[in-house]
Design an enzyme around this catalytic site. Structure first.
Site, PDB file in Angstrom:
ATOM      1  N   TYR A  57     110.569 139.449  46.681  1.00  0.00           N
ATOM      2  CA  TYR A  57     111.193 138.402  46.631  1.00  0.00           C
ATOM      3  C   TYR A  57     112.496 138.576  48.015  1.00  0.00           C
ATOM      4  O   TYR A  57     113.863 138.945  47.446  1.00  0.00           O
ATOM      5  CB  TYR A  57     112.135 138.014  45.474  1.00  0.00           C
ATOM      6  CG  TYR A  57     111.627 137.178  44.342  1.00  0.00           C
ATOM      7  CD1 TYR A  57     110.010 136.884  44.603  1.00  0.00           C
ATOM      8  CD2 TYR A  57     112.361 137.760  43.457  1.00  0.00           C
ATOM      9  CE1 TYR A  57     108.721 137.043  43.203  1.00  0.00           C
ATOM     10  CE2 TYR A  57     111.467 137.050  41.589  1.00  0.00           C
ATOM     11  CZ  TYR A  57     109.626 136.181  41.954  1.00  0.00           C
ATOM     12  OH  TYR A  57     108.702 136.304  41.039  1.00  0.00           O
ATOM     13  N   SER A 150     102.333 140.326  35.100  1.00  0.00           N
ATOM     14  CA  SER A 150     102.338 139.005  35.290  1.00  0.00           C
ATOM     15  C   SER A 150     101.011 138.126  36.060  1.00  0.00           C
ATOM     16  O   SER A 150     100.607 138.471  36.490  1.00  0.00           O
ATOM     17  CB  SER A 150     103.574 138.734  35.960  1.00  0.00           C
ATOM     18  OG  SER A 150     104.008 137.604  36.808  1.00  0.00           O
ATOM     19  N   ASN A 151     101.140 137.116  35.533  1.00  0.00           N
ATOM     20  CA  ASN A 151     100.500 136.131  36.155  1.00  0.00           C
ATOM     21  C   ASN A 151      98.548 136.618  35.487  1.00  0.00           C
ATOM     22  O   ASN A 151      97.172 136.145  36.419  1.00  0.00           O
ATOM     23  CB  ASN A 151     100.264 136.150  37.509  1.00  0.00           C
ATOM     24  CG  ASN A 151     100.798 135.200  38.091  1.00  0.00           C
ATOM     25  OD1 ASN A 151     101.241 134.342  37.923  1.00  0.00           O
ATOM     26  ND2 ASN A 151     102.311 135.981  38.435  1.00  0.00           N
ATOM     27  N   GLN A 170     104.215 137.185  31.451  1.00  0.00           N
ATOM     28  CA  GLN A 170     105.618 136.367  32.877  1.00  0.00           C
ATOM     29  C   GLN A 170     104.053 135.005  33.124  1.00  0.00           C
ATOM     30  O   GLN A 170     103.515 135.378  33.925  1.00  0.00           O
ATOM     31  CB  GLN A 170     105.657 137.105  33.765  1.00  0.00           C
ATOM     32  CG  GLN A 170     106.698 136.338  34.063  1.00  0.00           C
ATOM     33  CD  GLN A 170     107.879 136.789  35.194  1.00  0.00           C
ATOM     34  OE1 GLN A 170     107.476 135.928  36.417  1.00  0.00           O
ATOM     35  NE2 GLN A 170     108.566 137.598  34.986  1.00  0.00           N
ATOM     36  N   TYR A 198     108.042 131.180  34.013  1.00  0.00           N
ATOM     37  CA  TYR A 198     108.739 130.717  35.082  1.00  0.00           C
ATOM     38  C   TYR A 198     108.125 129.587  34.825  1.00  0.00           C
ATOM     39  O   TYR A 198     107.001 128.973  34.665  1.00  0.00           O
ATOM     40  CB  TYR A 198     108.429 132.428  35.800  1.00  0.00           C
ATOM     41  CG  TYR A 198     106.867 131.884  36.786  1.00  0.00           C
ATOM     42  CD1 TYR A 198     106.343 130.938  37.627  1.00  0.00           C
ATOM     43  CD2 TYR A 198     106.475 133.246  36.436  1.00  0.00           C
ATOM     44  CE1 TYR A 198     105.052 130.920  38.141  1.00  0.00           C
ATOM     45  CE2 TYR A 198     104.297 133.084  36.833  1.00  0.00           C
ATOM     46  CZ  TYR A 198     104.626 132.416  37.987  1.00  0.00           C
ATOM     47  OH  TYR A 198     102.540 132.423  38.228  1.00  0.00           O
ATOM     48  N   PRO A 200     109.329 127.489  34.303  1.00  0.00           N
ATOM     49  CA  PRO A 200     109.905 126.361  33.307  1.00  0.00           C
ATOM     50  C   PRO A 200     110.079 124.977  32.796  1.00  0.00           C
ATOM     51  O   PRO A 200     110.123 124.100  32.221  1.00  0.00           O
ATOM     52  CB  PRO A 200     110.754 126.986  32.162  1.00  0.00           C
ATOM     53  CG  PRO A 200     111.845 127.589  33.261  1.00  0.00           C
ATOM     54  CD  PRO A 200     110.805 128.382  34.552  1.00  0.00           C
ATOM     55  N   LEU A 201     110.328 124.513  34.356  1.00  0.00           N
ATOM     56  CA  LEU A 201     111.370 123.415  34.588  1.00  0.00           C
ATOM     57  C   LEU A 201     110.216 122.805  35.388  1.00  0.00           C
ATOM     58  O   LEU A 201     110.542 121.718  36.667  1.00  0.00           O
ATOM     59  CB  LEU A 201     112.446 123.014  35.229  1.00  0.00           C
ATOM     60  CG  LEU A 201     113.639 123.573  34.325  1.00  0.00           C
ATOM     61  CD1 LEU A 201     115.103 123.666  34.319  1.00  0.00           C
ATOM     62  CD2 LEU A 201     113.453 122.635  32.850  1.00  0.00           C
ATOM     63  N   LYS A 209     114.586 114.780  39.087  1.00  0.00           N
ATOM     64  CA  LYS A 209     115.500 114.134  39.536  1.00  0.00           C
ATOM     65  C   LYS A 209     115.014 114.394  40.963  1.00  0.00           C
ATOM     66  O   LYS A 209     115.105 113.695  42.307  1.00  0.00           O
ATOM     67  CB  LYS A 209     116.477 115.806  40.443  1.00  0.00           C
ATOM     68  CG  LYS A 209     117.637 115.754  39.509  1.00  0.00           C
ATOM     69  CD  LYS A 209     118.302 117.168  39.570  1.00  0.00           C
ATOM     70  CE  LYS A 209     119.775 116.915  38.462  1.00  0.00           C
ATOM     71  NZ  LYS A 209     120.098 118.794  39.085  1.00  0.00           N
TER      72      LYS A 209
END
Length: 319
Positions: A57, A150-151, A170, A198, A200-201, A209
């Site tokens: 990141y 993860s993944n 994850q 990850y 989650p939204l 929005k």
């Protein structure tokens, strides 16, 4: 916020974690370091003590921002970071961990995860045994407390588990993206492996929005997310309209409802990223939303308006 066990390890995590991909800046637009620091600090001050980051990141920038925000309360938080797919040889794992320890200004990492399986993004294939040997060595040294992936698919998770204890998976997981339920989740439940979801939204889609006409700025990774495209986006709007009355009955937002649904699933915890402190505080409050079994089933059904039309691709982005 009541903490949960991370797999069978001694690490305790909050059911809602702070995600910090955006703090690295790369693949995001309009991110300011001061806002990221304030958001991460707000997470801690509002009960979210588990922070997820990664060496990739912003090439360590996110890890440095986490340290800037939380170094003075290091003993009260849990750091989860990741080694990238290009660093999975034995010595590379060791060096990557040392780099993350330096960036995070700490002498241990609570959860160290393989970010993507070997070979992802055209990286060199490295036997999982070699990578796990390095992770086990770091664990024996006390530099990491738990190992996660993860993944990974179920098959990849099972193979990794042959060479050491895996305490977390994850995957991308939300009401609008549920591939893990038919793949690795049954194995995680059976073997007491925590799921750290990850997106989650659904990268903000579940906040309500974004309408079907929304266009992301150049450089925003969400422009390549298939959930925001074509028929999938239209179905998402239909589902959101059906979710709104449930959220209103709980006096909560769509985002809070979606997070509450997710952390009520077996073994599931939610990594919720946020650019500003206000959004972090809202995410933390989702842990207080209690849904009945009937509501969970209703929400499940609504989510399938979107997921029942998806193909078998495990990756949300059309990179």
């Amino acid at each position: 916020m009541e903490k949960r066990n991370l797999g069978t390890s001694e690490v305790k995590i909050t059911p809602i974690l702070m995600g910090t991909w955006q703090a690295g800046k790369k693949w995001w637009v309009g991110i300011k370091d001061d806002d990221s620091v304030k958001a991460i600090r707000a997470a801690f001050e509002n009960g979210i003590t588990t922070i997820d980051t990664a060496e990739v990141y912003g090439t360590g920038h996110s890890e440095k921002i986490v340290a800037q925000a939380l170094s003075d309360v290091r003993d009260k938080v849990e750091y989860a970071t990741k080694v990238f797919a290009s660093h999975l040889k034995y010595q590379e794992v060791i060096e990557a961990c040392e780099g993350s320890l330096k960036h995070l200004k700490t002498d241990y990492i609570d959860l160290y995860q393989i970010h993507w399986p070997s070979g992802a993004f055209n990286t060199e294939i490295v036997p999982i045994e070699e990578t796990m040997n390095a992770l086990n060595h770091l664990k024996e040294q006390g530099k990491i407390r738990a190992i996660g992936v993860s993944n990974f698919s179920r098959a990849q998770l099972e193979e990794a588990a042959q060479y050491g204890r895996i305490d977390s998976l994850q995957p991308p997981y939300s009401l609008f993206w549920r591939k893990v339920e038919n793949d690795a989740m049954p194995y995680c439940i059976e073997n007491n492996i925590s799921i750290l979801a990850y997106s989650p939204l659904a990268q903000g889609l579940l906040t309500g929005k974004f309408d079907a006409s929304h266009k992301f700025q150049e450089g925003d990774n969400r422009a390549d997310n298939q959930l925001f495209q074509g028929e999938s986006m239209k179905r998402a709007q239909q589902a959101l309209d059906k979710l709104r009355p449930i959220a209103e009955s709980h006096k909560c937002s769509l985002a809070q409802l979606s997070l509450a649904w997710l952390i009520a699933q077996p073994q599931a915890n939610a990594i919720a990223g946020a650019r500003i402190a206000e959004h972090v505080i809202s995410n933390a409050q989702a842990a207080e939303v209690k849904l009945s079994q009937e509501e969970l089933k209703e929400i499940d059904t609504i989510g399938r308006i979107v997921t029942s039309h998806q193909d078998d691709s495990p990756v949300m982005w059309t990179w």
